[in-house]
Design a protein around this motif. Sequence first.
Motif, PDB file in Angstrom:
ATOM      1  N   ASP A 225      14.749  75.825  42.418  1.00  0.00           N
ATOM      2  CA  ASP A 225      12.777  75.951  42.049  1.00  0.00           C
ATOM      3  C   ASP A 225      13.046  74.717  40.487  1.00  0.00           C
ATOM      4  N   SER A 226      14.334  73.674  40.764  1.00  0.00           N
ATOM      5  CA  SER A 226      15.381  73.580  39.579  1.00  0.00           C
ATOM      6  C   SER A 226      15.021  71.958  39.060  1.00  0.00           C
ATOM      7  N   ARG A 227      14.747  71.790  38.402  1.00  0.00           N
ATOM      8  CA  ARG A 227      15.441  70.314  38.287  1.00  0.00           C
ATOM      9  C   ARG A 227      16.554  69.762  37.619  1.00  0.00           C
ATOM     10  N   VAL A 228      16.944  69.208  37.508  1.00  0.00           N
ATOM     11  CA  VAL A 228      18.327  69.081  37.216  1.00  0.00           C
ATOM     12  C   VAL A 228      18.359  67.523  36.388  1.00  0.00           C
ATOM     13  N   ALA A 229      18.906  67.112  34.972  1.00  0.00           N
ATOM     14  CA  ALA A 229      18.904  66.044  34.538  1.00  0.00           C
ATOM     15  C   ALA A 229      20.130  65.688  33.512  1.00  0.00           C
ATOM     16  N   ARG A 230      20.629  64.453  33.488  1.00  0.00           N
ATOM     17  CA  ARG A 230      21.899  64.918  33.000  1.00  0.00           C
ATOM     18  C   ARG A 230      21.025  64.183  31.468  1.00  0.00           C
ATOM     19  N   ARG A 231      21.853  64.446  30.594  1.00  0.00           N
ATOM     20  CA  ARG A 231      21.563  64.264  28.670  1.00  0.00           C
ATOM     21  C   ARG A 231      21.668  62.830  28.575  1.00  0.00           C
ATOM     22  N   ARG A 232      20.800  62.376  28.419  1.00  0.00           N
ATOM     23  CA  ARG A 232      21.349  60.352  27.957  1.00  0.00           C
ATOM     24  C   ARG A 232      22.372  59.858  27.292  1.00  0.00           C
ATOM     25  N   GLU A 233      22.888  60.689  26.751  1.00  0.00           N
ATOM     26  CA  GLU A 233      24.137  60.333  25.853  1.00  0.00           C
ATOM     27  C   GLU A 233      24.991  60.064  26.600  1.00  0.00           C
ATOM     28  N   ILE A 234      25.083  60.976  27.778  1.00  0.00           N
ATOM     29  CA  ILE A 234      25.982  61.189  28.677  1.00  0.00           C
ATOM     30  C   ILE A 234      25.862  59.737  29.825  1.00  0.00           C
ATOM     31  N   GLU A 235      27.120  58.755  29.037  1.00  0.00           N
ATOM     32  CA  GLU A 235      27.467  57.269  29.959  1.00  0.00           C
ATOM     33  C   GLU A 235      28.727  57.284  30.825  1.00  0.00           C
ATOM     34  N   GLU A 236      29.101  58.455  31.394  1.00  0.00           N
ATOM     35  CA  GLU A 236      30.491  58.249  32.053  1.00  0.00           C
ATOM     36  C   GLU A 236      30.447  59.346  33.017  1.00  0.00           C
ATOM     37  N   PRO A 237      31.255  59.419  34.067  1.00  0.00           N
ATOM     38  CA  PRO A 237      31.465  60.284  35.555  1.00  0.00           C
ATOM     39  C   PRO A 237      32.457  61.266  34.397  1.00  0.00           C
ATOM     40  N   LYS A 238      32.227  62.286  34.782  1.00  0.00           N
ATOM     41  CA  LYS A 238      33.253  63.524  34.661  1.00  0.00           C
ATOM     42  C   LYS A 238      33.723  64.156  35.247  1.00  0.00           C
ATOM     43  N   SER A 239      34.923  64.208  36.219  1.00  0.00           N
ATOM     44  CA  SER A 239      35.145  65.402  37.038  1.00  0.00           C
ATOM     45  C   SER A 239      35.430  66.727  37.058  1.00  0.00           C
ATOM     46  N   ASP A 240      35.377  67.078  35.844  1.00  0.00           N
ATOM     47  CA  ASP A 240      34.576  68.850  35.394  1.00  0.00           C
ATOM     48  C   ASP A 240      33.721  68.695  35.128  1.00  0.00           C
ATOM     49  N   TRP A 241      33.582  70.210  35.387  1.00  0.00           N
ATOM     50  CA  TRP A 241      31.666  70.560  35.122  1.00  0.00           C
ATOM     51  C   TRP A 241      31.988  70.712  33.672  1.00  0.00           C
ATOM     52  N   ASN A 242      30.827  70.477  32.645  1.00  0.00           N
ATOM     53  CA  ASN A 242      30.049  70.642  31.261  1.00  0.00           C
ATOM     54  C   ASN A 242      28.668  71.493  31.289  1.00  0.00           C
ATOM     55  N   VAL A 243      28.346  72.333  31.638  1.00  0.00           N
ATOM     56  CA  VAL A 243      26.772  72.506  30.914  1.00  0.00           C
ATOM     57  C   VAL A 243      26.277  72.610  30.263  1.00  0.00           C
ATOM     58  N   GLN A 244      26.733  72.101  28.668  1.00  0.00           N
ATOM     59  CA  GLN A 244      26.347  71.379  28.530  1.00  0.00           C
ATOM     60  C   GLN A 244      25.935  69.546  28.220  1.00  0.00           C
ATOM     61  N   ASP A 245      26.275  69.359  29.291  1.00  0.00           N
ATOM     62  CA  ASP A 245      26.088  67.949  29.730  1.00  0.00           C
ATOM     63  C   ASP A 245      24.533  67.906  30.567  1.00  0.00           C
ATOM     64  N   TRP A 246      23.867  68.947  31.151  1.00  0.00           N
ATOM     65  CA  TRP A 246      22.740  68.993  31.945  1.00  0.00           C
ATOM     66  C   TRP A 246      21.980  69.889  31.110  1.00  0.00           C
ATOM     67  N   LYS A 247      20.468  69.733  31.934  1.00  0.00           N
ATOM     68  CA  LYS A 247      19.322  71.189  31.217  1.00  0.00           C
ATOM     69  C   LYS A 247      18.733  70.925  32.861  1.00  0.00           C
ATOM     70  N   ILE A 248      19.091  72.031  33.258  1.00  0.00           N
ATOM     71  CA  ILE A 248      18.311  72.717  34.118  1.00  0.00           C
ATOM     72  C   ILE A 248      16.599  73.197  33.591  1.00  0.00           C
ATOM     73  N   ASN A 249      15.292  72.764  34.278  1.00  0.00           N
ATOM     74  CA  ASN A 249      14.073  73.153  33.684  1.00  0.00           C
ATOM     75  C   ASN A 249      13.342  73.628  35.528  1.00  0.00           C
ATOM     76  N   LEU A 250      12.897  74.273  35.737  1.00  0.00           N
ATOM     77  CA  LEU A 250      11.721  75.112  36.496  1.00  0.00           C
ATOM     78  C   LEU A 250      11.084  73.710  36.699  1.00  0.00           C
ATOM     79  N   SER A 251      10.731  73.537  38.682  1.00  0.00           N
ATOM     80  CA  SER A 251      10.164  72.218  38.437  1.00  0.00           C
ATOM     81  C   SER A 251       8.591  72.964  39.594  1.00  0.00           C
ATOM     82  N   ASP A 252       7.950  72.080  39.789  1.00  0.00           N
ATOM     83  CA  ASP A 252       6.910  72.151  41.167  1.00  0.00           C
ATOM     84  C   ASP A 252       6.416  70.787  41.116  1.00  0.00           C
ATOM     85  N   GLY A 253       7.727  69.921  41.227  1.00  0.00           N
ATOM     86  CA  GLY A 253       7.394  68.807  41.529  1.00  0.00           C
ATOM     87  C   GLY A 253       7.190  67.770  40.928  1.00  0.00           C
ATOM     88  N   SER A 254       6.478  67.408  39.898  1.00  0.00           N
ATOM     89  CA  SER A 254       5.659  66.785  38.759  1.00  0.00           C
ATOM     90  C   SER A 254       6.319  65.584  38.607  1.00  0.00           C
TER      91      SER A 254
END
Length: 254
Positions: A225-254
């Motif tokens: 029920d959410s939208r995941v967005a990469r933080r804008r300062e991240i410009e390179e792919p990362k092979s290891d998951w880091n929660v600090q690189d992302w924002k997760i917010n509830l979304s209704d699709g708008s």
Amino acid sequence: VDHQDTTLIDVYGNVNEQPSLMFTEGNVVNPINLDQFFTNGRAVRKKNDLTQTSRKLAPHNATWNPEEWLIFQNESYTEMDPGEWEPVAIAPKANLLITEIVDPKLNYPVPRFVELFAPNPSDRNIELTDDLKLVIFKGDSESPDWNSAVALNSIPDDGFIVVCNNAADSFWLGVCTFTLDDAINPANSDGNDQIAIVNGDELAYFMVDIFGKISSNDASHNFKDSRVARRREIEEPKSDWNVQDWKINLSDGS
């Protein structure tokens, strides 16, 4: 041996091309063809190229194709494996990363998509030589679902690739690069899966970029029920998951 009757069965290197570069090693001058140069390293044939052109045309027209090979330079001897032919994978040339994933809180069928972005203009609007794929690791699976993998062969001019399920294609008209029908696919996650870009296939793959932690149901990467967005300062792919690189917010699709 009568060379007129010699049949070329298979070949590594272009026997008809003059080397375009020379280098000096001690007192010896050696030619380099950059497509086939593996001094201080090794050349490994791709395991999935058993039906490559040179084999299909043999024995009369064996043809050198550099796309059938991976070259590893400056490797330690411990990396080499005589008597074995193990599949190998390498990092891609193109710079591509996941920038957005959505599972909005809407009625069924839920419109979902994954957005990818290539920040370098030089990677866009060309046929990629990599073997990039968008894949999903369902739930706590340790392996991608290869049946639903999306081949990423080129990147549009604006740098964005949007992979949608059928509902998203109807909900957001005209934005989808790919529309996927299968119930299990990278664009149809209910928020409890891992989404990744890999370079390779089921024989061997290189992890390029990933959202989530493989084989884990950790709540930190649950985006139901959410939208995941990469933080804008991240410009390179990362092979290891880091929660600090992302924002997760509830979304209704708008």
